[in-house]
Design an enzyme around this catalytic site. Structure first.
Site, PDB file in Angstrom:
ATOM      1  N   CYS A 100       0.861  -1.181   0.000  1.00 39.48           N
ATOM      2  CA  CYS A 100       0.000   0.000   0.000  1.00 39.48           C
ATOM      3  C   CYS A 100       0.896   1.229   0.000  1.00 39.48           C
ATOM      4  CB  CYS A 100      -0.867  -0.020   1.257  1.00 39.48           C
ATOM      5  SG  CYS A 100      -1.972   1.385   1.410  1.00 39.48           S
ATOM      6  N   GLU A 143      -8.711  -1.238  -2.067  1.00 37.43           N
ATOM      7  CA  GLU A 143      -8.962   0.203  -2.241  1.00 37.43           C
ATOM      8  C   GLU A 143     -10.225   0.634  -1.502  1.00 37.43           C
ATOM      9  OE1 GLU A 143      -6.628   1.977  -3.144  1.00 37.43           O
ATOM     10  OE2 GLU A 143      -5.434   0.355  -3.997  1.00 37.43           O
TER      11      GLU A 143
HETATM   12 NI    NI Z   1      -3.714   0.997  -0.016  1.00 34.51          NI
END
Ligand code: NI
Length: 177
Positions: A100, A143
């Site tokens: 991420c 997401e």
């Molecule tokens: Ni992320």
């Protein structure tokens, strides 16, 4: 349009519940999406959620082209997804490694639903309704978690499967996602 600073884990703004978008095809939304695209591209990410650049709206973008550097990454169409609704199509989950942009250099093994329907709107307000599986389903779940204040480490079941990419995968040149 510009590359924005991506908030990192520990910033309380990543923990908020994001708000629905009510106005489509607006200048503000186009500007936000332009900044999100520029930021994702500059950092070579596969997805980005608006809260990651400090904007508390239910907007995500994602997409991966086939890339010879990452032969394992399946292609995912470039998508703008607003006010998403996710519906798992089976209880089955599988583990996969995730990264991420809010945790640069880290990787964790995360269970995700394998089959998924997602609905939402694009930047013009047009409906999106797709049934996906595998890596595409994983990216969407990752997401959309950002919109509910969830970062992937919160979903890791065995924290021994969490660490720095360079230590976990010393032979691979791995990007932050
Ligand atoms: Ni992320």
């Amino acid at each position: 349009m510009s590359v924005r600073k991506v908030l990192r884990m520990g910033d309380a703004r990543l923990l908020r519940h994001a708000e629905e978008v009510t106005a489509f095809d607006s200048e503000e939304l186009q500007e936000l999406l332009g900044d999100m695209r520029d930021t994702m591209q500059a950092l070579d990410g596969v997805g980005l959620a608006a809260p990651q650049i400090g904007i508390n709206l239910r907007v995500v973008i994602f997409g991966v082209e086939s890339n010879p550097r990452y032969p394992d990454a399946e292609e995912v169409p470039h998508t703008v997804l607003i006010n998403p609704i996710l519906t798992p199509l089976s209880p089955s989950k599988e583990d996969g490694w995730e990264g991420c942009l809010s945790l640069p250099g880290m990787r964790g093994l995360v269970p995700r639903f394998t089959h998924l329907r997602y609905q939402g709107r694009d930047q013009f307000g047009a409906l999106i309704d797709r049934t996906v599986s595998g890596f595409h389903a994983r990216v969407v779940q990752h997401e959309c978690d950002h919109l509910d204040g969830l970062l992937y480490p919160m979903r890791i079941e065995d924290m021994r499967n969490f660490g720095f990419s360079s230590e976990l995968f010393p032979d691979k040149n791995i990007r932050d996602e």
